[in-house]
Design a protein around this motif. Structure first.
Motif, PDB file in Angstrom:
ATOM      1  N   GLY A 140      55.298  14.994  24.932  1.00 31.13           N
ATOM      2  CA  GLY A 140      53.385  15.252  24.381  1.00 31.13           C
ATOM      3  C   GLY A 140      52.941  15.199  22.934  1.00 31.13           C
ATOM      4  N   THR A 141      52.264  16.451  22.635  1.00 25.89           N
ATOM      5  CA  THR A 141      51.720  16.589  20.754  1.00 25.89           C
ATOM      6  C   THR A 141      51.745  18.174  20.644  1.00 25.89           C
ATOM      7  N   VAL A 142      52.279  18.706  19.506  1.00 24.08           N
ATOM      8  CA  VAL A 142      52.060  19.447  19.286  1.00 24.08           C
ATOM      9  C   VAL A 142      51.296  19.794  17.869  1.00 24.08           C
ATOM     10  N   PHE A 143      51.054  20.893  17.882  1.00 23.66           N
ATOM     11  CA  PHE A 143      50.049  21.197  16.628  1.00 23.66           C
ATOM     12  C   PHE A 143      49.724  22.517  16.423  1.00 23.66           C
ATOM     13  N   VAL A 144      49.901  23.309  15.173  1.00 18.97           N
ATOM     14  CA  VAL A 144      50.159  24.204  14.649  1.00 18.97           C
ATOM     15  C   VAL A 144      49.007  25.002  13.481  1.00 18.97           C
ATOM     16  N   GLN A 145      48.350  25.309  13.258  1.00 18.79           N
ATOM     17  CA  GLN A 145      46.777  26.398  12.413  1.00 18.79           C
ATOM     18  C   GLN A 145      47.366  27.094  12.136  1.00 18.79           C
ATOM     19  N   THR A 146      47.278  27.684  10.773  1.00 18.13           N
ATOM     20  CA  THR A 146      47.225  28.630  10.608  1.00 18.13           C
ATOM     21  C   THR A 146      46.437  29.353   8.265  1.00 18.13           C
ATOM     22  N   SER A 197      45.027  25.754   7.561  1.00 15.01           N
ATOM     23  CA  SER A 197      45.709  24.374   7.092  1.00 15.01           C
ATOM     24  C   SER A 197      46.932  24.155   8.402  1.00 15.01           C
ATOM     25  N   VAL A 198      46.377  23.194   8.590  1.00 10.84           N
ATOM     26  CA  VAL A 198      47.881  22.325   9.644  1.00 10.84           C
ATOM     27  C   VAL A 198      48.452  21.986   9.276  1.00 10.84           C
ATOM     28  N   ILE A 199      50.290  22.971   9.702  1.00 11.60           N
ATOM     29  CA  ILE A 199      51.036  22.910   9.034  1.00 11.60           C
ATOM     30  C   ILE A 199      52.558  21.848   9.884  1.00 11.60           C
ATOM     31  N   PHE A 200      51.063  21.931  11.475  1.00 10.12           N
ATOM     32  CA  PHE A 200      52.518  20.439  12.293  1.00 10.12           C
ATOM     33  C   PHE A 200      51.649  20.405  12.930  1.00 10.12           C
ATOM     34  N   ASP A 201      51.965  18.754  12.812  1.00  8.09           N
ATOM     35  CA  ASP A 201      50.953  17.722  14.208  1.00  8.09           C
ATOM     36  C   ASP A 201      51.586  16.389  14.174  1.00  8.09           C
ATOM     37  N   LYS A 202      52.618  16.646  15.364  1.00 15.22           N
ATOM     38  CA  LYS A 202      53.273  15.724  15.647  1.00 15.22           C
ATOM     39  C   LYS A 202      53.286  15.363  17.420  1.00 15.22           C
ATOM     40  N   SER A 203      53.647  14.144  17.509  1.00 15.77           N
ATOM     41  CA  SER A 203      53.406  13.709  18.715  1.00 15.77           C
ATOM     42  C   SER A 203      55.037  13.136  19.545  1.00 15.77           C
ATOM     43  N   PHE A 204      55.455  13.239  20.727  1.00 22.81           N
ATOM     44  CA  PHE A 204      56.892  12.476  21.374  1.00 22.81           C
ATOM     45  C   PHE A 204      55.917  12.093  22.022  1.00 22.81           C
ATOM     46  N   GLY A 205      57.248  11.202  22.676  1.00 19.12           N
ATOM     47  CA  GLY A 205      57.152   9.793  23.754  1.00 19.12           C
ATOM     48  C   GLY A 205      56.234   9.458  24.272  1.00 19.12           C
ATOM     49  N   TYR A 206      55.753   9.027  25.523  1.00 15.12           N
ATOM     50  CA  TYR A 206      54.973   8.136  26.214  1.00 15.12           C
ATOM     51  C   TYR A 206      53.705   8.666  26.642  1.00 15.12           C
ATOM     52  N   ALA A 207      52.476   8.359  26.639  1.00 13.12           N
ATOM     53  CA  ALA A 207      51.619   8.374  26.720  1.00 13.12           C
ATOM     54  C   ALA A 207      51.617   7.219  28.571  1.00 13.12           C
ATOM     55  N   ASN A 208      52.270   6.443  28.072  1.00 13.43           N
ATOM     56  CA  ASN A 208      52.177   5.114  29.358  1.00 13.43           C
ATOM     57  C   ASN A 208      54.015   4.826  29.040  1.00 13.43           C
ATOM     58  N   VAL A 240      48.628  24.866  20.131  1.00 15.84           N
ATOM     59  CA  VAL A 240      49.069  24.025  20.944  1.00 15.84           C
ATOM     60  C   VAL A 240      49.448  23.020  21.427  1.00 15.84           C
ATOM     61  N   ILE A 241      50.366  22.958  22.609  1.00 13.64           N
ATOM     62  CA  ILE A 241      51.134  22.305  22.991  1.00 13.64           C
ATOM     63  C   ILE A 241      50.739  21.684  24.368  1.00 13.64           C
ATOM     64  N   CYS A 242      50.421  20.615  23.977  1.00 13.74           N
ATOM     65  CA  CYS A 242      50.188  19.509  25.746  1.00 13.74           C
ATOM     66  C   CYS A 242      51.716  17.961  25.715  1.00 13.74           C
ATOM     67  N   SER A 243      51.262  18.427  27.169  1.00 13.35           N
ATOM     68  CA  SER A 243      52.696  17.709  27.485  1.00 13.35           C
ATOM     69  C   SER A 243      52.619  16.708  28.577  1.00 13.35           C
ATOM     70  N   ASN A 244      52.948  15.940  28.572  1.00 12.84           N
ATOM     71  CA  ASN A 244      52.215  14.820  30.302  1.00 12.84           C
ATOM     72  C   ASN A 244      53.734  14.951  31.010  1.00 12.84           C
ATOM     73  N   GLN A 245      54.336  15.165  30.977  1.00  9.91           N
ATOM     74  CA  GLN A 245      55.422  16.127  32.214  1.00  9.91           C
ATOM     75  C   GLN A 245      55.321  17.640  32.705  1.00  9.91           C
ATOM     76  N   ALA A 246      56.733  17.714  33.134  1.00  9.34           N
ATOM     77  CA  ALA A 246      56.229  19.192  34.310  1.00  9.34           C
ATOM     78  C   ALA A 246      56.746  20.397  33.343  1.00  9.34           C
ATOM     79  N   ASP A 247      57.816  20.131  32.140  1.00  8.53           N
ATOM     80  CA  ASP A 247      58.014  21.294  31.551  1.00  8.53           C
ATOM     81  C   ASP A 247      58.587  21.046  29.890  1.00  8.53           C
ATOM     82  N   GLY A 248      58.610  21.821  28.822  1.00  7.64           N
ATOM     83  CA  GLY A 248      58.772  22.135  27.900  1.00  7.64           C
ATOM     84  C   GLY A 248      57.987  22.575  27.196  1.00  7.64           C
ATOM     85  N   ALA A 249      57.053  22.950  27.112  1.00 10.62           N
ATOM     86  CA  ALA A 249      55.352  23.880  26.297  1.00 10.62           C
ATOM     87  C   ALA A 249      55.927  24.458  25.827  1.00 10.62           C
ATOM     88  N   PHE A 250      56.549  25.842  26.640  1.00 13.03           N
ATOM     89  CA  PHE A 250      57.006  27.088  26.840  1.00 13.03           C
ATOM     90  C   PHE A 250      58.352  26.995  25.741  1.00 13.03           C
TER      91      PHE A 250
END
Length: 339
Positions: free
Chosen positions: A20-26, A29-40, A316-326
């Motif tokens: 998924g994608t992890v986005f952190v802003q304070t 300032s965006v201090i983190f914006d990175k994606s992992f894994g596959y959309a397909n 903001v944490i968006c994931s395209n599988q069942a867990d991990g965001a928490f």
């Protein structure tokens, strides 16, 4: 990019195989914006910052904002009774149910997916195929003839059906479909990269949701969710656009100050430290709100978004599988020393 934060998130990602994608802003300032894994996974198309993900019940905030906009327009009030603003007859529903109670999960109506009765969301579609569920009214046969669970206003009980009814109220008062209303009055106003897409015709840059099976195989969630989401969940967003929604809400772009405060007020107590406002959760510490948050869980969908007023931080944490965001959220909170 914060190296310590990067190391922390990379560690959790490796442990949980987070996709998924992890986005952190304070502040600004965006201090983190990175994606992992596959959309397909089959085509090995990687998730990116502009990938759109399903957010399940994280969408309920959109319904609350839509209702609040109609309140500002004078078309309804939070204390209006359901029977006064929705021309549908529910033979066993209490006639005193209000918009406020539906927004706060205190209406007492039956739910179409009651977690006290079933724990597998896919069971819903055995007798009523998910590919037929494309409009809000398609949900009605799943709960409209059931008996009340409790007296209106007597208790908090998380309820998806209540938000289906709120979406129908939006449709009746606005004269357009719920999804069209949100796309015009929320997504476009915030310049959000978001939409309500049909599961069997997802557009470009939209992640497929994946369900991992015990034998190591996997499947997509196309047969596990309604064909099209609506007022109880199912929007697709980028992580950044969800942060933009929170910013727009807090800065008065979507609602005036009084109505925004009403939406963000703790209306229903869940436990000693958690309350629910209108479409949003909140955590209390020392008698003040330390965190507002949204969450969504569906087969192949895992979502968390949080705002911390003291530090003006959005995660903001968006994931395209069942867990991990928490787990990712908790790791970020620990690293940034925020809760």
């Amino acid at each position: 990019m914060n190296k310590n934060l990067l190391n922390k998130i990379n560690q959790i990602q490796a442990e949980k195989n987070f996709s998924g994608t992890v986005f952190v802003q304070t502040g600004e300032s965006v201090i983190f914006d990175k994606s992992f894994g596959y959309a397909n996974r089959a085509e090995k198309i990687e998730n990116q910052s502009n990938t759109r993900y399903g957010i399940a019940s994280g969408s309920k905030i959109l319904t609350a904002i839509a209702i609040a906009q109609l309140v500002e327009q004078g078309k309804v009030t939070f204390n209006t009774r359901l029977k006064e603003c929705l021309n549908i007859h529910f033979p066993h529903f209490d006639e005193s149910i209000t918009i406020h109670q539906l927004l706060t999960h205190t209406s007492g109506i039956p739910d179409y997916f009651d977690e006290e009765v079933m724990d597998d969301f896919e069971e819903l579609w055995i007798q009523r195929p998910m590919y037929h569920i494309r409009r809000l009214r398609d949900f009605l046969p799943m709960f409209e003839l059931e008996a009340m669970k409790s007296q209106p206003g007597s208790m908090f009980h998380y309820n998806n059906a209540g938000y289906i009814l709120l979406g129908l109220v939006v449709e009746e008062l606005s004269g357009v479909t719920f999804t069209d209303y949100v796309e015009k009055n929320i997504f476009k106003k915030c310049s959000m990269d978001a939409g309500y897409f049909e599961m069997d015709s997802l557009p470009e840059r939209t992640a497929l949701g994946y369900i991992d099976l015990p034998d190591g195989k996997w499947k997509t969630n196309v047969y596990s969710l309604p064909a099209k989401g609506g007022s109880d969940g199912g929007a697709f967003v980028t992580a950044k656009s969800m942060a933009e929604l929170l910013e727009a809400l807090l800065n008065g772009l979507l609602l005036n100050k009084e109505t925004t405060n009403q939406l963000l007020t703790p209306h229903a107590s869940v436990n000693e430290s958690i309350s629910y406002g209108y479409g949003i959760w909140m955590k209390h510490e020392n008698r003040s709100i330390s965190k507002y948050y949204l969450m969504g869980y569906d087969p192949g969908v895992n979502f968390r978004a949080a705002f911390y007023p003291e530090t003006n931080t959005k995660i903001v944490i968006c994931s395209n599988q069942a867990d991990g965001a928490f787990d990712i959220l908790t790791g970020i909170e620990d690293e940034l020393n925020i809760k």
